[in-house]
Design a protein around this motif. Sequence first.
Motif, PDB file in Angstrom:
ATOM      1  N   ASN A 166      47.574  26.532  46.049  1.00  0.00           N
ATOM      2  CA  ASN A 166      46.493  25.915  46.822  1.00  0.00           C
ATOM      3  C   ASN A 166      46.304  26.610  48.163  1.00  0.00           C
ATOM      4  OD1 ASN A 166      44.513  23.718  46.942  1.00  0.00           O
ATOM      5  ND2 ASN A 166      45.737  23.010  48.674  1.00  0.00           N
ATOM      6  N   SER A 167      47.408  27.008  48.782  1.00  0.00           N
ATOM      7  CA  SER A 167      47.336  27.692  50.069  1.00  0.00           C
ATOM      8  C   SER A 167      46.591  29.014  49.942  1.00  0.00           C
ATOM      9  CB  SER A 167      48.751  27.928  50.613  1.00  0.00           C
ATOM     10  OG  SER A 167      48.713  28.651  51.822  1.00  0.00           O
ATOM     11  N   GLU A 168      46.925  29.790  48.911  1.00  0.00           N
ATOM     12  CA  GLU A 168      46.248  31.070  48.694  1.00  0.00           C
ATOM     13  C   GLU A 168      44.774  30.856  48.364  1.00  0.00           C
ATOM     14  OE1 GLU A 168      47.380  33.961  49.296  1.00  0.00           O
ATOM     15  OE2 GLU A 168      49.481  33.462  49.614  1.00  0.00           O
ATOM     16  N   LYS A 169      44.482  29.829  47.559  1.00  0.00           N
ATOM     17  CA  LYS A 169      43.094  29.528  47.194  1.00  0.00           C
ATOM     18  C   LYS A 169      42.265  29.191  48.430  1.00  0.00           C
ATOM     19  CE  LYS A 169      40.430  26.056  44.612  1.00  0.00           C
ATOM     20  NZ  LYS A 169      39.821  25.331  45.742  1.00  0.00           N
ATOM     21  N   CYS A 170      42.854  28.471  49.367  1.00  0.00           N
ATOM     22  CA  CYS A 170      42.112  28.000  50.534  1.00  0.00           C
ATOM     23  C   CYS A 170      41.951  29.064  51.615  1.00  0.00           C
ATOM     24  CB  CYS A 170      42.811  26.780  51.137  1.00  0.00           C
ATOM     25  SG  CYS A 170      42.693  25.312  50.120  1.00  0.00           S
ATOM     26  N   GLN A 171      42.770  30.113  51.562  1.00  0.00           N
ATOM     27  CA  GLN A 171      42.749  31.094  52.642  1.00  0.00           C
ATOM     28  C   GLN A 171      42.233  32.470  52.217  1.00  0.00           C
ATOM     29  OE1 GLN A 171      46.522  31.155  54.819  1.00  0.00           O
ATOM     30  NE2 GLN A 171      46.940  29.075  54.129  1.00  0.00           N
ATOM     31  N   LYS A 172      41.757  32.602  50.981  1.00  0.00           N
ATOM     32  CA  LYS A 172      41.378  33.932  50.485  1.00  0.00           C
ATOM     33  C   LYS A 172      40.174  34.477  51.247  1.00  0.00           C
ATOM     34  CE  LYS A 172      38.690  31.908  46.708  1.00  0.00           C
ATOM     35  NZ  LYS A 172      38.496  31.788  45.272  1.00  0.00           N
ATOM     36  N   THR A 173      40.267  35.738  51.606  1.00  0.00           N
ATOM     37  CA  THR A 173      39.169  36.420  52.300  1.00  0.00           C
ATOM     38  C   THR A 173      38.874  37.795  51.695  1.00  0.00           C
ATOM     39  OG1 THR A 173      40.706  37.373  53.908  1.00  0.00           O
ATOM     40  CG2 THR A 173      39.648  35.268  54.502  1.00  0.00           C
ATOM     41  N   SER A 174      39.632  38.174  50.649  1.00  0.00           N
ATOM     42  CA  SER A 174      39.446  39.495  50.051  1.00  0.00           C
ATOM     43  C   SER A 174      39.711  39.438  48.557  1.00  0.00           C
ATOM     44  CB  SER A 174      40.413  40.501  50.687  1.00  0.00           C
ATOM     45  OG  SER A 174      41.750  40.209  50.304  1.00  0.00           O
ATOM     46  N   PHE A 175      39.391  40.534  47.872  1.00  0.00           N
ATOM     47  CA  PHE A 175      39.649  40.622  46.439  1.00  0.00           C
ATOM     48  C   PHE A 175      41.137  40.452  46.148  1.00  0.00           C
ATOM     49  CE2 PHE A 175      41.073  43.367  42.934  1.00  0.00           C
ATOM     50  CZ  PHE A 175      40.460  42.719  41.878  1.00  0.00           C
ATOM     51  N   ASN A 176      41.994  41.073  46.937  1.00  0.00           N
ATOM     52  CA  ASN A 176      43.432  40.976  46.707  1.00  0.00           C
ATOM     53  C   ASN A 176      43.929  39.549  46.888  1.00  0.00           C
ATOM     54  OD1 ASN A 176      43.833  43.635  46.015  1.00  0.00           O
ATOM     55  ND2 ASN A 176      44.322  44.299  48.086  1.00  0.00           N
ATOM     56  N   ASP A 177      43.361  38.818  47.871  1.00  0.00           N
ATOM     57  CA  ASP A 177      43.716  37.409  48.053  1.00  0.00           C
ATOM     58  C   ASP A 177      43.347  36.608  46.812  1.00  0.00           C
ATOM     59  OD1 ASP A 177      44.585  37.962  50.606  1.00  0.00           O
ATOM     60  OD2 ASP A 177      42.758  37.253  51.587  1.00  0.00           O
ATOM     61  N   ASP A 178      42.165  36.882  46.298  1.00  0.00           N
ATOM     62  CA  ASP A 178      41.681  36.165  45.125  1.00  0.00           C
ATOM     63  C   ASP A 178      42.545  36.470  43.907  1.00  0.00           C
ATOM     64  OD1 ASP A 178      39.602  34.333  44.351  1.00  0.00           O
ATOM     65  OD2 ASP A 178      38.851  35.912  43.052  1.00  0.00           O
ATOM     66  N   LEU A 179      42.923  37.730  43.750  1.00  0.00           N
ATOM     67  CA  LEU A 179      43.796  38.134  42.652  1.00  0.00           C
ATOM     68  C   LEU A 179      45.155  37.457  42.758  1.00  0.00           C
ATOM     69  CD1 LEU A 179      44.258  39.912  40.168  1.00  0.00           C
ATOM     70  CD2 LEU A 179      44.952  41.757  41.710  1.00  0.00           C
ATOM     71  N   LEU A 180      45.673  37.360  43.979  1.00  0.00           N
ATOM     72  CA  LEU A 180      46.965  36.711  44.190  1.00  0.00           C
ATOM     73  C   LEU A 180      46.910  35.241  43.798  1.00  0.00           C
ATOM     74  CD1 LEU A 180      49.841  37.205  45.219  1.00  0.00           C
ATOM     75  CD2 LEU A 180      49.058  36.582  47.505  1.00  0.00           C
ATOM     76  N   THR A 181      45.806  34.583  44.104  1.00  0.00           N
ATOM     77  CA  THR A 181      45.638  33.181  43.714  1.00  0.00           C
ATOM     78  C   THR A 181      45.722  33.034  42.201  1.00  0.00           C
ATOM     79  OG1 THR A 181      44.175  32.830  45.608  1.00  0.00           O
ATOM     80  CG2 THR A 181      44.107  31.180  43.869  1.00  0.00           C
ATOM     81  N   ARG A 182      45.018  33.884  41.488  1.00  0.00           N
ATOM     82  CA  ARG A 182      45.020  33.833  40.024  1.00  0.00           C
ATOM     83  C   ARG A 182      46.417  34.132  39.468  1.00  0.00           C
ATOM     84  NH1 ARG A 182      39.292  34.367  38.653  1.00  0.00           N
ATOM     85  NH2 ARG A 182      38.181  34.849  40.573  1.00  0.00           N
ATOM     86  N   MET A 183      47.133  35.017  40.130  1.00  0.00           N
ATOM     87  CA  MET A 183      48.476  35.370  39.660  1.00  0.00           C
ATOM     88  C   MET A 183      49.464  34.220  39.869  1.00  0.00           C
ATOM     89  SD  MET A 183      48.739  39.428  40.629  1.00  0.00           S
ATOM     90  CE  MET A 183      50.294  39.636  39.765  1.00  0.00           C
ATOM     91  N   PHE A 184      49.288  33.442  40.940  1.00  0.00           N
ATOM     92  CA  PHE A 184      50.152  32.274  41.131  1.00  0.00           C
ATOM     93  C   PHE A 184      49.922  31.248  40.028  1.00  0.00           C
ATOM     94  CE2 PHE A 184      51.288  33.524  45.511  1.00  0.00           C
ATOM     95  CZ  PHE A 184      52.638  33.194  45.469  1.00  0.00           C
ATOM     96  N   LEU A 185      48.678  31.102  39.589  1.00  0.00           N
ATOM     97  CA  LEU A 185      48.394  30.216  38.454  1.00  0.00           C
ATOM     98  C   LEU A 185      49.116  30.721  37.211  1.00  0.00           C
ATOM     99  CD1 LEU A 185      46.883  27.903  37.075  1.00  0.00           C
ATOM    100  CD2 LEU A 185      44.910  29.430  36.850  1.00  0.00           C
ATOM    101  N   ASN A 186      49.098  32.013  37.002  1.00  0.00           N
ATOM    102  CA  ASN A 186      49.793  32.608  35.868  1.00  0.00           C
ATOM    103  C   ASN A 186      51.297  32.355  35.947  1.00  0.00           C
ATOM    104  OD1 ASN A 186      49.568  34.182  33.441  1.00  0.00           O
ATOM    105  ND2 ASN A 186      50.465  35.911  34.535  1.00  0.00           N
ATOM    106  N   VAL A 187      51.863  32.461  37.136  1.00  0.00           N
ATOM    107  CA  VAL A 187      53.301  32.214  37.322  1.00  0.00           C
ATOM    108  C   VAL A 187      53.651  30.761  36.963  1.00  0.00           C
ATOM    109  CG1 VAL A 187      55.133  32.035  39.054  1.00  0.00           C
ATOM    110  CG2 VAL A 187      53.643  34.038  39.033  1.00  0.00           C
ATOM    111  N   ILE A 188      52.811  29.821  37.399  1.00  0.00           N
ATOM    112  CA  ILE A 188      53.052  28.415  37.080  1.00  0.00           C
ATOM    113  C   ILE A 188      53.099  28.204  35.572  1.00  0.00           C
ATOM    114  CG2 ILE A 188      51.988  26.114  37.139  1.00  0.00           C
ATOM    115  CD1 ILE A 188      51.024  26.810  39.998  1.00  0.00           C
ATOM    116  N   LEU A 189      52.153  28.798  34.868  1.00  0.00           N
ATOM    117  CA  LEU A 189      52.112  28.645  33.413  1.00  0.00           C
ATOM    118  C   LEU A 189      53.310  29.315  32.739  1.00  0.00           C
ATOM    119  CD1 LEU A 189      48.293  29.221  32.933  1.00  0.00           C
ATOM    120  CD2 LEU A 189      49.517  27.113  32.425  1.00  0.00           C
ATOM    121  N   LEU A 190      53.700  30.483  33.215  1.00  0.00           N
ATOM    122  CA  LEU A 190      54.849  31.182  32.641  1.00  0.00           C
ATOM    123  C   LEU A 190      56.150  30.419  32.896  1.00  0.00           C
ATOM    124  CD1 LEU A 190      53.911  34.864  33.543  1.00  0.00           C
ATOM    125  CD2 LEU A 190      54.004  33.877  31.244  1.00  0.00           C
TER     126      LEU A 190
END
Length: 316
Positions: A166-190
């Motif tokens: 949620n923190s990454e989702k709320c603070q994203k300002t770049s493509f890399n921030d957005d990618l990191l948010t998606r990767m944290f979701l992937n980590v949760i599922l894994l």
Amino acid sequence: MKDNEIRELRDEQDFKDFYLKEPPLTFCEECNAISYGYGSGFLEIAKLEELKRQQKEIGGRKNRRKFFSIVLLLEGEIEETIGHHKYLFQAGSMFFIAENQLHATEKWSDDVRGIYCMFDADYFLLCIKHQIKLNQFPFFQLDKEPYIELSEREIGMMEHLFWKLNSEKCQKTSFNDDLLTRMFLNVILLEAERIYNRKDSKEKFSLSRKDQLAAQFQLLVNTHFIEKRFVSDYAELLHVHPNYLNDVVKETTGFPASHFIQNQMVQEAKSRLLQTSDTVSMIALALNFTEYSYFGRFFKKHTGMTPLSFRKKHKH
């Protein structure tokens, strides 16, 4: 809405309208300041206590979602119907609702506390190359139990991962921030899959024969969708008549059998367009389309865009 009617929820706004009295624009005040958005799909994270405060009286009203849901229950009790099974989840539980899964919220206790996460396949699609497909996670499969019970350490880990997501989702300002948010979701599922696979299932998850057939069909589609395009192909593998298979799948999932074959193909095409540098012609050939033009028409019919337009719009 009639009691026996099944409502289709397409996205987070449908979810809010269906469940909440006065749905907020966003569940996170910080998100109002987001200046960067990328790609398609959505991710929404909410506190269970906030949802409970706004919750309508909708006990037992059925729905099917065009997205996936994860619920981490830290306090209180939640009673939900997922598929044709009713569950009473208690503190320390984490449960999952798959795309197109029949679902009904029955009752939440007044003291619920935890996290509600919703996202669609397109959002997850943009995570990383050669990623695991969502329908390969056991808790999103129709013939598997849709929950895990967490130890104290696992609860702390999951709570932290959701906070970080949620923190990454709320603070994203770049493509890399957005990618990191998606990767944290992937980590949760894994991590959830790792816990799920370690758990000791003492009782076999029971399904009706029709539910078993629908689940077996979807698993076969996941494996054979490139070379087997017709419902009759899967009916032959399952030793049933194609009309019967189609009727059972539609009764169980709300969609005809052909929908799952086509949807799997569309998701695979999207993945290859975004995650590889292959030409559209190469992708069409790999997906067993004999003509490039046919692939283009198929893709546009299901997405509203040509393959090249989709790639240009969504690929960084």
